[in-house]
Design an enzyme around this catalytic site. Structure first.
Site, PDB file in Angstrom:
ATOM      1  N   TYR A 153      40.732  37.704  46.862  1.00 56.79           N
ATOM      2  CA  TYR A 153      40.609  36.603  47.818  1.00 56.79           C
ATOM      3  C   TYR A 153      41.436  36.880  49.076  1.00 56.79           C
ATOM      4  O   TYR A 153      42.652  37.104  48.992  1.00 56.79           O
ATOM      5  CB  TYR A 153      41.073  35.317  47.128  1.00 56.79           C
ATOM      6  CG  TYR A 153      41.304  34.124  48.016  1.00 56.79           C
ATOM      7  CD1 TYR A 153      40.314  33.656  48.888  1.00 56.79           C
ATOM      8  CD2 TYR A 153      42.506  33.424  47.961  1.00 56.79           C
ATOM      9  CE1 TYR A 153      40.525  32.545  49.685  1.00 56.79           C
ATOM     10  CE2 TYR A 153      42.732  32.307  48.746  1.00 56.79           C
ATOM     11  CZ  TYR A 153      41.742  31.878  49.614  1.00 56.79           C
ATOM     12  OH  TYR A 153      41.967  30.778  50.404  1.00 56.79           O
ATOM     13  N   ASP A 238      46.230  33.289  38.466  1.00 58.39           N
ATOM     14  CA  ASP A 238      45.539  32.244  39.216  1.00 58.39           C
ATOM     15  C   ASP A 238      44.298  31.872  38.418  1.00 58.39           C
ATOM     16  O   ASP A 238      43.347  32.655  38.306  1.00 58.39           O
ATOM     17  CB  ASP A 238      45.156  32.780  40.592  1.00 58.39           C
ATOM     18  CG  ASP A 238      44.444  31.759  41.464  1.00 58.39           C
ATOM     19  OD1 ASP A 238      43.651  30.971  40.911  1.00 58.39           O
ATOM     20  OD2 ASP A 238      44.661  31.748  42.680  1.00 58.39           O
ATOM     21  N   ILE A 240      42.362  28.956  38.912  1.00 59.63           N
ATOM     22  CA  ILE A 240      41.833  27.758  39.560  1.00 59.63           C
ATOM     23  C   ILE A 240      40.335  27.563  39.342  1.00 59.63           C
ATOM     24  O   ILE A 240      39.806  26.483  39.619  1.00 59.63           O
ATOM     25  CB  ILE A 240      42.157  27.728  41.068  1.00 59.63           C
ATOM     26  CG1 ILE A 240      41.363  28.789  41.828  1.00 59.63           C
ATOM     27  CG2 ILE A 240      43.641  27.884  41.309  1.00 59.63           C
ATOM     28  CD1 ILE A 240      41.503  28.674  43.329  1.00 59.63           C
ATOM     29  N   LYS A 278      38.685  23.512  42.878  1.00 58.49           N
ATOM     30  CA  LYS A 278      37.428  24.135  42.488  1.00 58.49           C
ATOM     31  C   LYS A 278      36.808  23.462  41.265  1.00 58.49           C
ATOM     32  O   LYS A 278      35.612  23.167  41.258  1.00 58.49           O
ATOM     33  CB  LYS A 278      37.659  25.628  42.194  1.00 58.49           C
ATOM     34  CG  LYS A 278      38.446  26.362  43.254  1.00 58.49           C
ATOM     35  CD  LYS A 278      37.816  26.271  44.633  1.00 58.49           C
ATOM     36  CE  LYS A 278      38.624  27.046  45.665  1.00 58.49           C
ATOM     37  NZ  LYS A 278      38.050  26.951  47.023  1.00 58.49           N
TER      38      LYS A 278
END
Length: 485
Positions: A153, A238, A240, A278
């Site tokens: 990302y 991460d 998410i 998300k």
């Protein structure tokens, strides 16, 4: 008397004047192109369609229904105004107790209730962006680095590096094995950093992956645990996109791996970043979460969180929603079903056009393979193609180079931030472009018109890049193609 503007950057800090935010990249340039000329089905049908933003807008009807039926959960309604004073006054930066309890329960639920999270370890932050930066401040000093598998990302460069001075060091992953994170890739990256005299303080994993839409399997996760224990470095996971996994194989959280048999792990090295941006589709609420198994990190992060707290109004509303078990169970199931359906329709549409995507089962996007459209196997050619897609096709997709992909020709395309009609228009634009770009005179017989009802709305390409004569020669055919589609 007017104000005098002083543009002498020497008077400003290095943080204020450097390029660490990463805004000068194709990833953010695509957003700007959309903001200047946003698509609207009636007011601006030839505008740019936003396919560079990973938003989950497929279940807002469920959210709206819950809000209407639970007006006491909002202090800004007639039903909830009696609580206004208690919520509006100062609150402890630990967060509302019911909020931390609700988030801990929700994190467990989206992980199949295989893990119980301790609400006392829930630390809130202003979105996952703030959570990542906060952890970077806690775990590393300026100049030290985190290993990160590529592609990753683009916002990580901003989140972890810009204000902290922490570096991100790439772990090179390749398409030959579907960008899998291997033991060899981990060791190679670590050794290369050592040779460059860079101190590695941790490993950052994004699971499910943005931009790949894939998940890490149990064996890979166990390998990473062995790796970080051997090197005595931190592991930041991460997660998410945990509740966006819509098909097999199922998501495996790092919290599940560390309690598995035959896995020895120093829990002080394990940290999770989560958010509601998300999984619930609430990026505007800025609800980020740090969950660390390290007591010192938890205490330090809680102190630092005072620089980016979640408003108590948001906490109050969210806690009521997350503690509504009937609603949450319905929402999670329905969200996954809608994501699976949208993913299937979109990827099938691309397949019928002749465009492949990396096989995936999670996230709000696809990793689209446009290598066959490159004039040359270079990142310069990738950017040239991206400019055509932005300026002529009017789609904001994100080129792989902005995700630090090691191979040119890959693009991330988001599919969950629009309605069905807009998705159909986007697929139609892609088909017209591919037909023109490849110099094909007729639509493929088995085109998307046979698999997907196309919504009305004009598509008009004013030009195809002057560097592509074949595309330019076929511009006159575009109106005829539109009619056929």
């Amino acid at each position: 008397m007017g104000f005098i503007s002083n543009i002498n950057n020497e008077l400003l800090s290095k943080v204020a004047t450097n390029n660490g935010h990463g805004e000068n990249s194709a990833y953010f340039d695509g957003w700007k192109a959309y903001e200047i000329d946003p698509f609207h089905p009636t007011q601006n049908p030839n505008g740019v369609i936003q396919m560079g933003l990973a938003e989950n807008q497929l279940c807002f009807d469920l959210i709206q229904e819950w809000v209407v039926n639970n007006q006491k959960s909002s202090i800004c309604t007639a039903g909830g105004c009696e609580e206004f004073k208690e919520i509006a006054i100062y609150q402890d930066y630990h967060g509302l107790p019911e909020f931390r309890r609700a988030v801990a329960r929700f994190m467990s639920k989206v992980r199949g209730d295989k893990i119980k999270f301790d609400e006392e370890r829930i630390v809130m932050s202003g979105g996952a962006t703030g959570a990542h930066e906060l952890l970077a401040f806690c775990l590393a000093d300026p100049g030290e680095a985190f290993l990160v598998p590529t592609p990753y990302y683009p916002g990580f460069d901003r989140d972890l590096s810009w204000r902290t001075g922490v570096q991100l060091f790439p772990i090179i992953c390749e398409s030959s094995n579907n960008f899998k994170v291997t033991k060899k890739a981990l060791e190679d990256a670590y050794n290369k950093a050592q040779e460059s005299n860079i101190t590695i303080k941790g490993l950052l994993l994004n699971n499910p992956s943005n931009p790949l839409g894939t998940i890490l399997d149990m064996e890979t996760l166990k390998d990473t645990i062995r790796f970080i224990n051997d090197k005595n470095i931190h592991l930041v996971c991460d997660e998410i996109y945990a509740a966006t996994v819509f098909n097999e194989p199922k998501f495996i959280s790092i919290s599940e791996v560390i309690i598995s048999e035959n896995v020895q792990c120093n829990l002080d090295l394990i940290h999770i970043v989560y958010s509601l941006s998300k999984d619930l589709g609430f990026p505007g609420f800025r609800v980020g979460i740090i969950y660390s198994y390290n007591d010192v990190v938890t205490k330090c992060a809680r102190k630092m969180s005072s620089f980016g707290l979640v408003s108590t109004q948001t906490q109050y509303l969210i806690s009521d929603m997350l503690l509504d078990d009937t609603f949450i169970e319905k929402f999670v199931v329905e969200s996954r079903e809608r994501l699976e359906k949208r993913h299937g329709v979109f990827t099938k549409g691309l397949e019928n056009i002749g465009i492949n995507t990396l096989e995936s089962n999670a996230g709000l996007f696809c990793w689209m393979d446009l290598r066959s459209l490159l004039k040359e196997n270079t990142f310069e050619s990738e950017i040239e193609l991206w400019r055509m897609i932005i300026n002529d096709v009017k789609l904001n997709v994100s080129p792989g180079c902005s995700f630090h992909c090691c191979e040119p020709g890959w693009f991330r395309v988001c599919f969950a931030n629009m309605d069905d009609d807009t998705m159909r228009i986007a697929l139609r634009r892609i088909e017209i472009f591919v037909v023109q770009y490849k110099g094909i005179n007729n639509i493929i017989e088995e085109g998307i018109e046979n698999s997907l009802p196309i919504a009305p709305g004009p598509v008009s390409f004013t030009s195809i890049s002057s560097s592509n004569n074949r595309g330019r020669s076929s511009i006159a055919e575009s109106n005829e193609l539109e009619t056929q589609i």
